[in-house]
Design an enzyme around this catalytic site. Structure first.
Site, PDB file in Angstrom:
ATOM      1  CG  ASP A 268      -2.283   0.629   0.920  1.00  0.00           C
ATOM      2  OD1 ASP A 268      -2.264   1.789   0.486  1.00  0.00           O
ATOM      3  OD2 ASP A 268      -3.335   0.000   1.139  1.00  0.00           O
ATOM      4  CG  HIS A 291      -1.076   1.516  -3.377  1.00  0.00           C
ATOM      5  ND1 HIS A 291      -2.287   1.188  -2.782  1.00  0.00           N
ATOM      6  CD2 HIS A 291      -0.814   0.497  -4.231  1.00  0.00           C
ATOM      7  CE1 HIS A 291      -2.726   0.019  -3.248  1.00  0.00           C
ATOM      8  NE2 HIS A 291      -1.836  -0.417  -4.136  1.00  0.00           N
TER       9      HIS A 291
END
Length: 461
Positions: A268, A291
């Site tokens: 993430d 991310h």
């Protein structure tokens, strides 16, 4: 009978110090007597003839002057105050009494500097074999350091510590450091922490985390909540690229947080900055896969969120779904302001630059008119390659609350594959390109929206 004269009564005279007499006698020249009975010399001049050469008088005065300044005067040391006698025919008011001497209080001795306690987690029962639960040992070491403070919680390298979901809570006495050092136990290096759940620091101030390696957390690896004056330096985080919701470092409701010289690979966000964050500085970070570096998500479930003064610079983002991102939900309120992304290298990143005010985790989200206001965001020196599945620049701002004062300088983003350069996407965003950019960003609206006064009223800072 011879009459004898009556003896005159002797006059009483005060004893005076023997005068120092300098005689200069010449025929037909004046004789000068210099007496020093008191503080000031008394000059007695007896002349037999009034003729004297001017040059000799000057020489004589120079000699007298030098004698006066070289003669020690002792009267000051005997009497500090002299009582004056009143003049005839009147009286003078008496002199005020001497001021009482003022005694200053003694200067207190400097307090000794507090010593820093070093607490090794092994001394609190940690095993570090990668199997045993070391949670209580870490917690006990932290609590002891927090109470005694300042302190260092020492995590020796060469071990694999496994801990469950833990909150390292403050406030603490003095500065605390969670630090990894070389182990003296002779075991193999490359050890670290394997949390079964996030490691959370709560209400801690003057906190430093150095040299820690952490991997395979099922949730956030590090979380700083309601903290102040935090330094994270030289840490390593490693989790599978497809692991969901495993942010490397999450910061929320915290002030003055610095993240430096670290490598984060997670499924993430490498770093996520939540509501209530102020003065967050990130430098020399290697991020990816993951991310990217994100502000948000903010405004979920119509909440108010405030973030200001964020800088990200001198970093690398590689093989990530996003580069530098601001994400907010519809229906929120508050603001994101004064954000700077500077000198960041992109390596095959799908959305290198993105503002998304329509963030949604499902296929359909309800349209709402309110939104977190995004303003004063600058992108400078953003260069590298992008994944061609998405445009390199995506600005999707709210219909009702547009983004304002967005600037781009020296941006150069090329496709990782092929030669075709995709056009940027812009929606309701105001700003300017201060230099030529690749790709050209001609979709920015100029000036400010008419509703700027209403928008500014909802701004946090």
């Amino acid at each position: 009978m011879v009459q004898q004269k009556k003896a005159e009564p002797q006059r009483k005279t005060l004893p005076l110090p023997s005068p120092a007499v300098y005689k200069v006698a010449r025929p037909n020249i004046c004789t000068l007597h210099l007496s020093l009975p008191t503080l000031f010399p008394v000059l007695h001049l007896r002349c037999f003839h009034w003729q004297m050469e001017l040059a000799r008088m000057v020489i004589l005065l120079v000699f007298i002057s030098s004698s006066f300044y070289s003669t020690p005067v002792h009267a000051r040391s005997h009497h500090h105050y002299h009582k004056k006698h009143p003049k005839h025919g009147g009286s003078e008011p008496p002199e005020p009494p001497p001021s009482p001497s003022i005694s200053l209080p003694p200067v207190p001795a400097p307090s000794p500097e507090p010593t820093t306690a070093v607490l090794n987690v092994l001394s609190f029962g940690a095993v570090g074999d990668g199997v045993s639960d070391d949670t209580e040992a870490f917690k006990s070491a932290w609590d002891s350091a927090c109470e005694e403070g300042p302190g260092v919680v020492l995590v020796p390298q060469g071990y694999a510590f496994k801990i469950r979901s833990t909150i390292f809570a403050g406030p603490c006495h003095g500065e605390l450091t969670l630090q990894a050092v070389d182990s003296s136990m002779g075991k193999e290096p490359n050890g670290g922490i394997s949390p079964a759940n996030p490691t959370r620091f709560f209400m801690s101030s003057n906190l430093a985390v150095h040299g820690i390696r952490i991997r395979n957390s099922p949730q956030f690896h590090f979380r700083f909540d309601n903290c102040r004056n935090v330094t994270v330096d030289t840490i390593s985080i490693n989790s599978p690229a497809l692991s969901p919701n495993t942010d490397g470092i999450h910061v929320e409701n915290s002030v003055d947080v610095g993240i430096y010289n670290s490598v984060i690979s997670s499924g993430d966000d490498c770093v996520s900055i939540g509501a209530g964050s102020t003065n967050i500085h990130i430098r020399n970070l290697t991020c990816g896969p993951g991310h990217g570096i994100s502000i948000g998500s903010l405004g979920k479930q119509n909440t108010r969120a405030c973030v200001t003064n964020v800088t990200v610079k001198d970093s690398v983002i590689k093989h990530s779904d996003n580069g530098v991102r601001i994400k907010t939900w519809q229906g929120g309120s508050g603001s994101v302001s004064w954000v700077s992304f500077e000198n960041i290298r992109m390596d095959t990143v799908r959305n290198p630059i993105i503002i998304n005010q329509y963030y949604c985790l499902t296929k359909v989200c309800k349209n709402q008119t309110s939104a977190v206001y995004v303003s004063d965001v600058s992108y400078a020196g953003i260069k590298g390659s992008y994944d061609t599945r998405s445009p390199p620049i995506h600005f999707g701002c709210s219909d009702a609350v547009p983004c304002t004062n967005i600037t781009l300088t020296d941006v150069e983003l090329l496709p990782a594959q092929g030669d075709a350069i995709a056009d940027p996407f812009c929606w309701n965003i105001y700003g300017e390109s201060q230099t030529l950019t690749i790709p050209p960003v001609s979709c920015l609206l100029q000036g400010l929206p008419r509703s700027i006064m209403d928008i500014n009223s909802d701004r946090c800072y």
